[in-house]
Design an enzyme around this catalytic site. Sequence first.
Site, PDB file in Angstrom:
ATOM      1  N   TYR A   1      -1.405  -0.817  10.622  1.00 35.48           N
ATOM      2  CA  TYR A   1      -1.078  -1.113   9.091  1.00 35.48           C
ATOM      3  C   TYR A   1      -0.348  -0.688   8.307  1.00 35.48           C
ATOM      4  CZ  TYR A   1      -3.954  -1.421   4.620  1.00 35.48           C
ATOM      5  OH  TYR A   1      -3.989  -1.665   3.425  1.00 35.48           O
TER       6      TYR A   1
ATOM      7  N   SER B   1       0.863  -1.272   0.065  1.00 30.05           N
ATOM      8  CA  SER B   1       0.101   0.084   0.068  1.00 30.05           C
ATOM      9  C   SER B   1       0.917   1.221   0.090  1.00 30.05           C
ATOM     10  CB  SER B   1      -0.915  -0.029   1.343  1.00 30.05           C
ATOM     11  OG  SER B   1      -1.514   1.279   1.592  1.00 30.05           O
TER      12      SER B   1
HETATM   13  P1  NAP Z   1     -11.400  -6.719   0.139  1.00 28.54           P
HETATM   14  O1  NAP Z   1     -12.384  -6.341  -0.945  1.00 28.54           O
HETATM   15  O2  NAP Z   1     -11.990  -6.656   1.712  1.00 28.54           O
HETATM   16  O3  NAP Z   1     -10.791  -8.178   0.089  1.00 28.54           O
HETATM   17  C1  NAP Z   1      -9.903  -8.814   1.021  1.00 28.54           C
HETATM   18  C2  NAP Z   1      -9.840 -10.106   0.519  1.00 28.54           C
HETATM   19  O4  NAP Z   1      -9.126 -10.775   1.713  1.00 28.54           O
HETATM   20  C3  NAP Z   1     -11.415 -11.007   0.438  1.00 28.54           C
HETATM   21  O5  NAP Z   1     -11.188 -11.758  -0.665  1.00 28.54           O
HETATM   22  C4  NAP Z   1     -11.275 -11.628   2.025  1.00 28.54           C
HETATM   23  O6  NAP Z   1     -11.957 -12.736   1.499  1.00 28.54           O
HETATM   24  C5  NAP Z   1      -9.858 -12.112   2.195  1.00 28.54           C
HETATM   25  N1  NAP Z   1      -9.515 -12.207   3.486  1.00 28.54           N
HETATM   26  C6  NAP Z   1      -9.784 -11.306   4.608  1.00 28.54           C
HETATM   27  N2  NAP Z   1      -9.241 -12.067   5.797  1.00 28.54           N
HETATM   28  C7  NAP Z   1      -8.923 -13.057   5.179  1.00 28.54           C
HETATM   29  C8  NAP Z   1      -8.415 -14.343   6.090  1.00 28.54           C
HETATM   30  N3  NAP Z   1      -8.592 -14.358   7.422  1.00 28.54           N
HETATM   31  N4  NAP Z   1      -8.029 -15.456   5.423  1.00 28.54           N
HETATM   32  C9  NAP Z   1      -7.994 -15.415   4.022  1.00 28.54           C
HETATM   33  N5  NAP Z   1      -8.636 -14.370   3.427  1.00 28.54           N
HETATM   34  C10 NAP Z   1      -9.096 -13.348   3.835  1.00 28.54           C
HETATM   35  O7  NAP Z   1     -10.241  -5.661   0.223  1.00 28.54           O
HETATM   36  P2  NAP Z   1      -9.151  -5.144  -1.179  1.00 28.54           P
HETATM   37  O8  NAP Z   1      -8.979  -3.881  -0.829  1.00 28.54           O
HETATM   38  O9  NAP Z   1      -9.470  -5.904  -2.120  1.00 28.54           O
HETATM   39  O10 NAP Z   1      -7.892  -5.830  -0.229  1.00 28.54           O
HETATM   40  C11 NAP Z   1      -6.885  -6.623  -0.948  1.00 28.54           C
HETATM   41  C12 NAP Z   1      -5.261  -5.955  -0.461  1.00 28.54           C
HETATM   42  O11 NAP Z   1      -5.203  -4.828  -1.008  1.00 28.54           O
HETATM   43  C13 NAP Z   1      -5.421  -6.012   1.069  1.00 28.54           C
HETATM   44  O12 NAP Z   1      -3.750  -6.330   1.293  1.00 28.54           O
HETATM   45  C14 NAP Z   1      -5.299  -4.561   1.433  1.00 28.54           C
HETATM   46  O13 NAP Z   1      -4.471  -4.409   2.535  1.00 28.54           O
HETATM   47  C15 NAP Z   1      -4.602  -3.725  -0.056  1.00 28.54           C
HETATM   48  N6  NAP Z   1      -4.773  -2.587  -0.329  1.00 28.54           N
HETATM   49  C16 NAP Z   1      -6.227  -2.053  -0.319  1.00 28.54           C
HETATM   50  C17 NAP Z   1      -6.173  -0.892  -0.606  1.00 28.54           C
HETATM   51  C18 NAP Z   1      -7.808  -0.146  -0.665  1.00 28.54           C
HETATM   52  O14 NAP Z   1      -7.920   1.065  -0.695  1.00 28.54           O
HETATM   53  N7  NAP Z   1      -8.848  -1.135  -0.940  1.00 28.54           N
HETATM   54  C19 NAP Z   1      -5.329   0.018  -0.328  1.00 28.54           C
HETATM   55  C20 NAP Z   1      -3.990  -0.265  -0.402  1.00 28.54           C
HETATM   56  C21 NAP Z   1      -3.877  -1.830  -0.201  1.00 28.54           C
HETATM   57  P3  NAP Z   1     -13.006 -13.556   2.634  1.00 28.54           P
HETATM   58  O15 NAP Z   1     -13.630 -12.871   3.624  1.00 28.54           O
HETATM   59  O16 NAP Z   1     -13.670 -14.530   2.014  1.00 28.54           O
HETATM   60  O17 NAP Z   1     -11.891 -14.498   3.402  1.00 28.54           O
END
Ligand code: NAP
Length: 267
Positions: free
Chosen positions: A155, A142
């Site tokens: 985080y 991130s």
């Molecule tokens: P998201 O839509 O909430 O997706 C998160 C994913 O992680 C879901 O598929 C969830 O699936 C899975 N997950 C959560 N807890 C888990 C666990 N205990 N075991 C296995 N899987 C798990 O969020 P996203 O934004 O796509 O996030 C993906 C990545 O991008 C993360 O690493 C986040 O830190 C990073 N990121 C996001 C942003 C942003 O603004 N969105 C910015 C920078 C970085 P289940 O609930 O089915 O397990």
Amino acid sequence: MSRSNLGTALVTGASSGIGATYADRLAKRGYDLLLVARDAGRLSALAEKLAKEQGVQVNVLRADLTEKADVRVVEQRLREDETITLLVNNAGVGPKGKLLADDADYLEKMIELNVVAVNRLAVAAAQAFAARGRGAIVNIASVVAFIPEQFNGTYSATKAFVLNLTQGIHAETAEKGVKVQAVLPGLTRTEIFERAGLSTDAFPPSMVMDVTDMVDAALAGLDQGELVTIPSLPDDQDLVALNAARMALRPNLSRDKPAVRYGVAAG
Ligand code: NAP
């Protein structure tokens, strides 16, 4: 049946957001997929859709990556399944708010997922791919890795870990046929904020990217051979300058005497 020899991409956190978008884009490129997350229903629905639409093989592996035993199963798959050529190390959770108001147990669980599991899977993939002389690892970090002052410190620290891990793995594996990339998204429209009881509506829309644009840019960065991809950064020379400043520190980071300004007398 597979329609290409790209191999299989293992995508963690594939049930929503960035991971689900990677799954879609990689299937369109012709990768077979192994989708990992906790929500087996959502994974299966996505698997069925992508297999039908794209004619690739899509399998599902339900795993809670905060559970040691589940992480070991995914890790073993990375080590033993020679069809796996790409790891998208993406599953992660965000903070519930500022560090002072957050719950220490929640933050520890976040470290289990964002750091401990990410590390185990990256190490397994790096070792397996290096031994095979082929493979790619995409670690989702991130931009807050660079701006801990503006976000929850725990985080931000998990994401700085992912960035450093990626740079370290690259240094060891670049000559062994392994491609490595850290992706540093800014705010991206996914479920991550709602899951933590927050909302992207709290941020100016000009700061929030659509998830498809984010992933398409990150994949373009991977194609271009970038080690660090910041999808929203207009001028990549800013990143070059940051790295140059970092490298300028290098000759002086470990010396036999403290710097003069600390007034520590020799001997
Ligand atoms: P998201 O839509 O909430 O997706 C998160 C994913 O992680 C879901 O598929 C969830 O699936 C899975 N997950 C959560 N807890 C888990 C666990 N205990 N075991 C296995 N899987 C798990 O969020 P996203 O934004 O796509 O996030 C993906 C990545 O991008 C993360 O690493 C986040 O830190 C990073 N990121 C996001 C942003 C942003 O603004 N969105 C910015 C920078 C970085 P289940 O609930 O089915 O397990």
